[in-house]
Design an enzyme around this catalytic site. Structure first.
Site, PDB file in Angstrom:
ATOM      1  N   TYR A 112     -44.303 -17.893  48.447  1.00 39.13           N
ATOM      2  CA  TYR A 112     -43.062 -18.496  48.930  1.00 39.13           C
ATOM      3  C   TYR A 112     -43.162 -20.013  48.963  1.00 39.13           C
ATOM      4  CZ  TYR A 112     -38.911 -19.158  51.890  1.00 39.13           C
ATOM      5  OH  TYR A 112     -37.689 -19.543  52.392  1.00 39.13           O
ATOM      6  N   LYS A 164     -41.527 -22.297  46.183  1.00 39.27           N
ATOM      7  CA  LYS A 164     -40.422 -23.242  46.433  1.00 39.27           C
ATOM      8  C   LYS A 164     -40.807 -24.653  45.997  1.00 39.27           C
ATOM      9  CE  LYS A 164     -37.147 -20.798  48.622  1.00 39.27           C
ATOM     10  NZ  LYS A 164     -35.747 -20.688  48.198  1.00 39.27           N
TER      11      LYS A 164
HETATM   12  P1  NAD Z   1     -31.773 -13.480  52.759  1.00 40.07           P
HETATM   13  O1  NAD Z   1     -32.989 -12.675  52.475  1.00 40.07           O
HETATM   14  O2  NAD Z   1     -30.788 -12.966  53.733  1.00 40.07           O
HETATM   15  O3  NAD Z   1     -30.994 -13.796  51.415  1.00 40.07           O
HETATM   16  C1  NAD Z   1     -31.608 -13.880  50.155  1.00 40.07           C
HETATM   17  C2  NAD Z   1     -30.696 -13.206  49.146  1.00 40.07           C
HETATM   18  O4  NAD Z   1     -31.268 -13.333  47.834  1.00 40.07           O
HETATM   19  C3  NAD Z   1     -30.531 -11.717  49.399  1.00 40.07           C
HETATM   20  O5  NAD Z   1     -29.172 -11.369  49.294  1.00 40.07           O
HETATM   21  C4  NAD Z   1     -31.356 -11.065  48.320  1.00 40.07           C
HETATM   22  O6  NAD Z   1     -30.921  -9.769  47.986  1.00 40.07           O
HETATM   23  C5  NAD Z   1     -31.218 -12.062  47.184  1.00 40.07           C
HETATM   24  N1  NAD Z   1     -32.321 -12.023  46.207  1.00 40.07           N
HETATM   25  C6  NAD Z   1     -33.642 -12.035  46.455  1.00 40.07           C
HETATM   26  N2  NAD Z   1     -34.330 -12.015  45.308  1.00 40.07           N
HETATM   27  C7  NAD Z   1     -33.411 -11.995  44.295  1.00 40.07           C
HETATM   28  C8  NAD Z   1     -33.489 -11.957  42.875  1.00 40.07           C
HETATM   29  N3  NAD Z   1     -34.680 -11.935  42.243  1.00 40.07           N
HETATM   30  N4  NAD Z   1     -32.342 -11.936  42.160  1.00 40.07           N
HETATM   31  C9  NAD Z   1     -31.141 -11.945  42.782  1.00 40.07           C
HETATM   32  N5  NAD Z   1     -31.005 -11.970  44.119  1.00 40.07           N
HETATM   33  C10 NAD Z   1     -32.129 -12.001  44.864  1.00 40.07           C
HETATM   34  O7  NAD Z   1     -32.306 -14.924  53.201  1.00 40.07           O
HETATM   35  P2  NAD Z   1     -31.514 -16.177  53.768  1.00 40.07           P
HETATM   36  O8  NAD Z   1     -32.040 -16.463  55.102  1.00 40.07           O
HETATM   37  O9  NAD Z   1     -30.059 -16.034  53.555  1.00 40.07           O
HETATM   38  O10 NAD Z   1     -32.067 -17.323  52.789  1.00 40.07           O
HETATM   39  C11 NAD Z   1     -31.307 -17.814  51.712  1.00 40.07           C
HETATM   40  C12 NAD Z   1     -32.052 -18.962  51.038  1.00 40.07           C
HETATM   41  O11 NAD Z   1     -32.300 -20.001  51.985  1.00 40.07           O
HETATM   42  C13 NAD Z   1     -33.407 -18.563  50.471  1.00 40.07           C
HETATM   43  O12 NAD Z   1     -33.585 -19.235  49.234  1.00 40.07           O
HETATM   44  C14 NAD Z   1     -34.382 -19.078  51.479  1.00 40.07           C
HETATM   45  O13 NAD Z   1     -35.626 -19.388  50.895  1.00 40.07           O
HETATM   46  C15 NAD Z   1     -33.679 -20.320  51.989  1.00 40.07           C
HETATM   47  N6  NAD Z   1     -34.123 -20.637  53.355  1.00 40.07           N
HETATM   48  C16 NAD Z   1     -33.681 -19.913  54.421  1.00 40.07           C
HETATM   49  C17 NAD Z   1     -34.156 -20.208  55.697  1.00 40.07           C
HETATM   50  C18 NAD Z   1     -33.708 -19.430  56.894  1.00 40.07           C
HETATM   51  O14 NAD Z   1     -34.233 -19.674  57.985  1.00 40.07           O
HETATM   52  N7  NAD Z   1     -32.763 -18.542  56.793  1.00 40.07           N
HETATM   53  C19 NAD Z   1     -35.077 -21.247  55.867  1.00 40.07           C
HETATM   54  C20 NAD Z   1     -35.508 -21.950  54.751  1.00 40.07           C
HETATM   55  C21 NAD Z   1     -35.017 -21.654  53.501  1.00 40.07           C
END
Ligand code: NAD
Ligand code: UDP
Ligand code: UDP
Length: 441
Positions: free
Chosen positions: A170, A174
């Protein structure tokens, strides 16, 4: 370049003249990868409400159709089951690239898949951006700072990351995604934007995704002990999702003034205190002035109506009746500062001129024990705590320095943990005990 005049008077209390409200945007074609997930689905709501056409690309690894199915009948919405690791051909103006599992439990589940998603998936979406000349926004993460040796973390800090650890799929993934974005920017002229998101919580998080806020809330609601890993003295900074993107079922306070023959009348709509259910709007464009006219005592604020911010904006831009009204009654509408939906980190970043990276997070820092205490205060003062061994390479502390986002994007979070948590609890309570009847009553 996206705006054209709209014939109504409308202003935000704290836009400071920077956001051209009162102007109507032309819709864009936007792809949101990972749009069926937690953050993505809130972003989709906001883009749809703004009048854009949205294509969600998701493989449903951690996302759910339920998060976006309220848009299924909207001709401006499309959902594609697709894995971003495979190439994709689309014609769009902007790409919000969120696809990637975000919870440590999920991203460690299949680490090779996680790094492929981050590297090959991001490469494909950048290739798409290059081919069609779209602007590309990457949701990177605070995890690029690893177990930071600088506190709080500034964007110029390069991080302290274990390249061969269990979190590397991860955090290193990233970091590579950021590298790819910058190389496509420098080498191929792709317009990129990079957000480094810090821990975000709110409605629609997966109930059992293993992240600390969702774990504690679900555990306290189910009368299970809250699992604190390690000594619980490690820190995180928690941001409510509406600060990152706007929240469609979040009700801001509107102040509505009607000018009638015998003077000015002011309404305050109900303030956000609960989650508004789908289509549960009390507001009728044609009915309000007459049906409420008799209730308006001189100078008395009246609970007028409730409607979500997004629904409000959608109607504002689409309803010609509103323009008629404005002429008839000269209505002035303002947002309350507290819940202003203009405060949206990702969209500000996408629309702005700066590449980034930008830290997007709430600088309020809590130890896990303090978080457990806030959950106790919010849900159940008797909720118990149980200590468990911590996971490998767990960062000891994390707190964003958001000076850059404040200065260049005019963005800062508004909702502290004690205000945001109850809104998440309502959603979790409903999903755990309400609709699905998973357990309990
Ligand atoms: P989440 O797991 O709810 O959403 C991720 C989405 O991506 C899901 O709908 C999943 O099905 C989809 N996905 C995963 N792999 C995939 C692939 N290979 N092809 C197509 N779809 C795929 O997570 P989130 O919290 O909504 O995070 C969204 C983004 O924000 C991510 O990139 C995450 O790294 C980033 N982020 C989130 C947080 C947080 O605290 N929520 C913090 C830092 C970064
Ligand atoms: N790509 C894609 N959709 C597009 C254009 C490209 O999925 O509309 C993918 C393409 O398959 C390739 C990646 O993006 O794997 C990088 O594309 P680019 O054109 O930058 O590199 P090249 O194809 O020359 O390796
Ligand atoms: N954590 C915890 N109990 C849990 C889940 C997580 O104490 O049930 C701790 C975890 O060890 C870490 C912090 O909470 O120190 C944040 O973990 P999370 O998985 O939410 O996100 P991270 O910031 O590590 O990506």
């Amino acid at each position: 370049k996206y705006y054209e005049p709209l014939q109504v008077g409308f202003q935000s209390a704290n836009s400071g003249g920077k956001i051209p409200l009162g102007l109507k945007r032309k819709g864009l074609r936007i792809v949101v990868t990972g749009g069926a997930g937690f953050v993505g689905s809130h972003l989709v709501d906001r883009l749809i409400a703004r009048g854009d056409s949205v294509i969600v690309v998701d493989n449903f690894f951690t996302g759910r159709k339920e998060n976006v199915m309220h848009h299924f009948k909207n001709p401006r919405f499309e959902l594609i089951r697709h894995d971003v690791v495979e190439p994709l051909l689309l014609e769009v103006d902007q790409i919000y690239h969120l696809a990637c599992p975000a919870s440590p439990v999920h991203y460690k589940h299949n680490p090779v898949k996680t790094i492929k998603t981050n590297v090959v998936g991001t490469l494909n979406m950048l290739g798409l951006a290059k081919r069609v000349g779209a602007r590309f926004l990457l949701t990177s993460t605070s995890e690029v700072y690893g177990d930071p040796l600088q506190h709080p973390q500034v964007e110029t800090y390069w991080g302290n990351v274990n390249p061969i650890g269990v979190r590397s799929c991860y955090d290193e993934g990233k970091r590579t995604a950021e590298t790819l974005a910058m190389d496509y920017h420098r080498g191929a002229g792709v317009e990129v934007r990079i957000a480094r998101i810090f821990n975000t919580y709110g409605p629609r998080m997966c109930i059992d995704d293993g992240r600390v806020v969702s774990n504690f809330v679900a555990q306290a609601l189910r009368k299970e002990p809250m699992t604190v890993y390690g000594d619980g003295k490690q820190t995180r900074s928690f941001q409510f999702v509406s600060d990152l993107v706007s929240l469609s079922f979040f009700i801001p306070t509107f102040v509505v003034q009607y000018k009638f023959e015998n003077g000015l009348r002011t309404f305050h709509s109900a303030c956000a205190s609960h989650i508004l259910k789908e289509n549960n709007f009390c507001f009728e464009w044609g009915a309000l002035p007459t049906s409420n006219a008799e209730n308006m005592g001189a100078g008395q604020p009246v609970i007028g109506f409730e409607l979500s911010a997004c629904e409000f904006l959608a109607r504002l831009s689409e309803c010609s009746l509103y323009a008629l009204w404005c002429r008839a009654f000269s209505i002035k509408i303002t947002y309350s500062d507290d819940y202003c939906m203009i405060v949206e980190g990702l969209m500000r970043l996408m629309e702005g001129e700066h590449v980034g990276p930008f830290n997007l997070g709430n600088p309020g820092e809590f130890t896990m024990l303090e978080l457990a205490q806030v959950v106790q205060e919010t849900i159940d003062p008797n909720a118990r705590i149980e200590f468990r061994p911590n996971t490998e390479d767990d960062p000891h502390k994390r707190k964003p320095d958001i000076t850059k986002a404040k200065d260049l994007l005019g963005w800062e979070p508004k909702i502290p943990l004690r205000k945001g948590l109850p809104m998440m609890v309502s959603d979790f309570r409903q999903r755990i005990f309400g609709d699905h009847k998973e357990e309990g009553t």
